[in-house]
Every structure is written in C-alpha cells, then in structure tokens.
Design an enzyme around this catalytic site. Structure first.
Site, PDB file in Angstrom:
ATOM      1  N   TRP A 135       0.830  -1.218   0.000  1.00 28.53           N
ATOM      2  CA  TRP A 135       0.000   0.000   0.000  1.00 28.53           C
ATOM      3  C   TRP A 135       0.854   1.254   0.000  1.00 28.53           C
ATOM      4  O   TRP A 135       0.516   2.246  -0.663  1.00 28.53           O
ATOM      5  CB  TRP A 135      -0.973  -0.010   1.180  1.00 28.53           C
ATOM      6  CG  TRP A 135      -1.942  -1.144   1.098  1.00 28.53           C
ATOM      7  CD1 TRP A 135      -2.102  -2.157   2.001  1.00 28.53           C
ATOM      8  CD2 TRP A 135      -2.871  -1.419   0.035  1.00 28.53           C
ATOM      9  NE1 TRP A 135      -3.065  -3.033   1.566  1.00 28.53           N
ATOM     10  CE2 TRP A 135      -3.561  -2.615   0.363  1.00 28.53           C
ATOM     11  CE3 TRP A 135      -3.181  -0.782  -1.175  1.00 28.53           C
ATOM     12  CZ2 TRP A 135      -4.541  -3.174  -0.464  1.00 28.53           C
ATOM     13  CZ3 TRP A 135      -4.158  -1.347  -1.989  1.00 28.53           C
ATOM     14  CH2 TRP A 135      -4.814  -2.510  -1.630  1.00 28.53           C
ATOM     15  N   ASP A 143      -1.624   6.742   6.064  1.00 24.59           N
ATOM     16  CA  ASP A 143      -2.716   5.829   5.730  1.00 24.59           C
ATOM     17  C   ASP A 143      -2.949   4.966   6.968  1.00 24.59           C
ATOM     18  O   ASP A 143      -2.069   4.200   7.378  1.00 24.59           O
ATOM     19  CB  ASP A 143      -2.280   4.973   4.532  1.00 24.59           C
ATOM     20  CG  ASP A 143      -3.285   3.887   4.150  1.00 24.59           C
ATOM     21  OD1 ASP A 143      -4.286   3.714   4.867  1.00 24.59           O
ATOM     22  OD2 ASP A 143      -3.046   3.223   3.121  1.00 24.59           O
ATOM     23  N   LYS A 198     -12.076  -1.878   6.812  1.00 23.69           N
ATOM     24  CA  LYS A 198     -11.265  -2.739   7.654  1.00 23.69           C
ATOM     25  C   LYS A 198     -11.812  -2.744   9.087  1.00 23.69           C
ATOM     26  O   LYS A 198     -11.946  -3.783   9.692  1.00 23.69           O
ATOM     27  CB  LYS A 198      -9.803  -2.270   7.677  1.00 23.69           C
ATOM     28  CG  LYS A 198      -9.187  -2.034   6.292  1.00 23.69           C
ATOM     29  CD  LYS A 198      -8.840  -3.314   5.567  1.00 23.69           C
ATOM     30  CE  LYS A 198      -8.700  -3.147   4.067  1.00 23.69           C
ATOM     31  NZ  LYS A 198      -7.604  -2.340   3.621  1.00 23.69           N
TER      32      LYS A 198
HETATM   33  C1  LIG Z   1      -7.049  -2.068   2.184  1.00 25.78           C
HETATM   34  C2  LIG Z   1      -6.011  -1.003   2.226  1.00 25.78           C
HETATM   35  C3  LIG Z   1      -5.893  -0.043   1.200  1.00 25.78           C
HETATM   36  C4  LIG Z   1      -6.765  -0.062  -0.024  1.00 25.78           C
HETATM   37  O1  LIG Z   1      -8.018   0.371   0.295  1.00 25.78           O
HETATM   38  P1  LIG Z   1      -9.157   0.581  -0.794  1.00 25.78           P
HETATM   39  O2  LIG Z   1     -10.211   1.236   0.012  1.00 25.78           O
HETATM   40  O3  LIG Z   1      -9.520  -0.774  -1.314  1.00 25.78           O
HETATM   41  O4  LIG Z   1      -8.618   1.445  -1.867  1.00 25.78           O
HETATM   42  C5  LIG Z   1      -4.949   0.937   1.351  1.00 25.78           C
HETATM   43  N1  LIG Z   1      -4.136   0.990   2.422  1.00 25.78           N
HETATM   44  C6  LIG Z   1      -4.219   0.081   3.405  1.00 25.78           C
HETATM   45  C7  LIG Z   1      -3.301   0.189   4.575  1.00 25.78           C
HETATM   46  C8  LIG Z   1      -5.152  -0.944   3.341  1.00 25.78           C
HETATM   47  O5  LIG Z   1      -5.230  -1.850   4.325  1.00 25.78           O
END
Ligand SMILES: *Cc1c(COP(=O)(O)O)cnc(C)c1O
Length: 360
Positions: A102, A172, A196
């Site tokens: 990511w 993030d 999540k």
């Molecule tokens: C799942 C995830 C993403 C991607 O998320 P989307 O909403 O599917 O774009 C990005 N960063 C992290 C840390 C993730 O766990």
C-alpha cells in the site's frame, strides 16, 4: 443461524450488535417510515446521521477543532492521487517510507505528480519489519512525508512516528483506524478506507488539518479537491449514505465499550493470545519481527506449503474463515480487528493447537 469467525483483512467483520440494530431499523429508521438506504442525503433526518457520525468520531479520536473530517468515496486508493494533487503543490516533492504494497502504490501514484523519494524500505525482507529512518535522507523542502501506519498485508505497525520536523506527516491508517488512541495533532492528515475497522466498503474517511487546504492544483478533479469537499461538509454530491449510517452505529458501539482506550486493551489482549501461541508453537511461526508486530493483522506460516493448505482447509471447515495469507507472503493471516471477539481468537488458538498435535 451459524455465524463464522471471519478473519478477513477487509471487508471484515462488523460487531454483531451493529448488524442487529441495522436489521431492526431496516424498514423504518426512527419513525421516518423509510430505510436509511432510501432517504434523501439532504433530508433533516439524514443530516443528523452524518453530523452525528462526525461528532462521535471527533469525540472518540479526540480530533482537534482545526481539523476537517471528510466522508468520501473512492477508497484509500483514490487518495493516493488526491494527496499529491492537493498537497504536492509548493516544491513538488514528497518523501515516502516503503513498508509494503500500500505504501508502494501510494508512492508510485504520487510519482505522476512530482518528485518522490523513497527514504527507506523493508522490501529486502518481504516487509517483515519497519525500517529504521535516517533523517539525513529526508528531503528538507518536501511538501509532505508519507507513511502507511499499519501494513495490512505484512502485519507491521509503527510504534514510533518519524520525526519530520516542519514537514507535514501524512498517514494511511486504513487497517488500524480506531484500534487504539492516536495523537491526531502529530499528523497533517490521516485517512483510511472504512472497510477494515469502521464500516462496510464504500466510505473513506479523511481527517485533514485546515492549514493544508486551499492549495490544490488547478487540474485537480472537483471530486478529489479536499477544500471543496470540506466547504460542502462532505455533501458536495451524494455521499455513501448507508455506509456512513453503519459507521455511526459502529462509533456508538465503540463509545459504549468505553472508547479507544478500552478497545485498545481488548485488542492487546487478543493479539497477545495469538502471538504467545505462535512464539511457543513448533509448527506455526509469525513472520514479523517482534518489535514491529501489528495488533490488527497477524501473518504466520508453517514450514510446508502442504501443511499451510491443509490448515486453511480444515480451519475453514471448522468455521474459521478467510485465514489465507496474501499471495506475496503466503501462509496464513489472521486479521483481528475491533469486531473480532476475544473468544474468536481463543477458539482459533485452540484449533491451531489441536491441528499441531494431530499433524506432528
Ligand atoms: C485495504 C487497504 C488499502 C486499499 O483500500 P481501498 O479502500 O480498497 O482502496 C490501502 N491501504 C491500506 C493500509 C489498506 O489496508
């Protein structure tokens, strides 16, 4: 009705109390005679849902008043472009720490918009640790410094934030959102996809310090312009109405539980059960260095592909689902987000112990 223990990395399990409340309110939300799915996002009743969700989030995360809370769409992945478009606008530079897929995707996307530097990486050991940072490598005039706080695929987390001085820090936090208290004031922005730990898929929450806003590049699509979204209280266009409603129910559930200190305590307890087992098992072992282990995502392996496959198959049959690891790590991964009860982890560990006994 038999509900499984769902260890999916995302979308992931939601608290049963939340699902029950949503079911009870499905046909008639608080006497409105409608489902939240059906109502206008400009209605008074919906306004109390979105405003209520924001208020609860501010309270739970202790978000300072000079931060905007945005409820957006497009997932975390859309922010990989929105962040440089909105913020990489003074010197056209940004720093990144590459701790997994990511972070790497965010880095690659931002390269379309300016000069990006990977100041450190843990790719050499399949991202099984958080790299030590050398401040001499940092770009002094970077417009921001970017990290992925909890690495969902690899199971690592920052226990200590990089000291970036005057350079705004952006993180993030998709897979550790609301899992424990964080000091929002240390960041210029934190954001994450809700699927999540916060809500079903379809909602992305961005928390942005106000002084960061207002400098988006001219080419920034309206829908990616944080200033425009903030000026319109996340209602520039139709927001993901129902997902925001479930988010509000999850926040109410968290508040009821005692907030982020309480959920952290529970998350630490759950993770300890699993890590203690892994540290003592002769068959299963964790893949992450002890000091960087995540509370949320726990990857583990045996030393044989056949045994991994057998374990995943038998676990699934026993009601422990979505334990297959990401293809880049192999083996297994147990995602134990807020909604996973302690009992789910205890039962998983019991099952692992039985499997180990039967297969060695
Ligand atoms: C799942 C995830 C993403 C991607 O998320 P989307 O909403 O599917 O774009 C990005 N960063 C992290 C840390 C993730 O766990």
């Amino acid at each position: 009705m038999a509900r499984v223990y769902n260890f999916s990395a995302g979308p992931s399990m939601l608290p049963e109390e939340v699902l029950k409340k949503a079911a009870a309110e499905m046909l008639d939300y608080e006497g409105s005679g409608q489902s939240v799915m059906e109502m206008s996002h400009r209605s008074k009743v919906y306004d109390s849902i979105i405003k209520g969700a924001e208020q609860l989030l501010r309270e739970l995360m202790n978000i300072p008043d000079n931060y905007k809370v945005l409820f957006l769409q497009g997932g975390a992945s859309t922010q990989f472009a929105a962040i440089p478009l909105n913020f990489m606008n003074k010197n056209g530079k940004a720093d990144f720490v590459i701790t997994g897929q990511w972070a790497k995707k965010a880095y690659q996307e931002a390269q379309k918009y300016g000069e990006c530097k990977a100041v450190a990486s843990s790719a050499d050991k399949t991202f099984s640790y958080i790299p030590k940072l050398d401040k001499n490598e940092f770009t002094k005039d970077a417009d921001y410094f970017y990290i992925c706080m909890n690495n969902t695929i690899y199971g690592t987390v920052y226990h200590e934030l990089p000291d970036t001085g005057d350079v705004p820090l952006i993180a993030d936090i998709s897979s550790c959102f609301l899992s424990e208290p964080i000091d929002v004031s240390k960041f210029a922005m934190v954001y994450g996809g809700a699927q999540k730990n916060v809500a079903p898929a379809g909602l992305t929450i961005c928390i942005i310090r106000e002084d960061m806003l207002g400098n988006a590049r001219d080419i920034t699509p309206t829908m990616l312009n944080y200033q425009i979204m903030a000026d319109n209280d996340s209602l520039y266009n139709t927001p993901p109405c129902y997902t925001i409603y479930i988010c509000k129910l999850v926040l109410e559930w968290l508040k009821e539980m005692g907030g982020l200190e309480a959920i952290k305590e529970r998350n630490v307890k759950k993770a300890k059960i699993l890590y203690d087992f892994l540290d003592n098992s002769k068959m299963f072992k964790g893949t992450v260095v002890a000091e960087d282990r995540s509370l949320m995502n726990v990857p583990f392996v045996t030393d044989s592909e056949e045994l991994n496959a057998k374990f995943i198959k038998e676990a699934t049959e026993a009601g422990f689902v979505n334990l297959k690891g990401h293809r880049s790590v192999g083996g297994m991964r147990a995602s134990i987000y807020n909604a996973m009860p302690v009992e789910g982890v205890e039962k998983l560990v019991e099952f692992m112990a039985e499997f180990e006994k039967a297969n060695s």
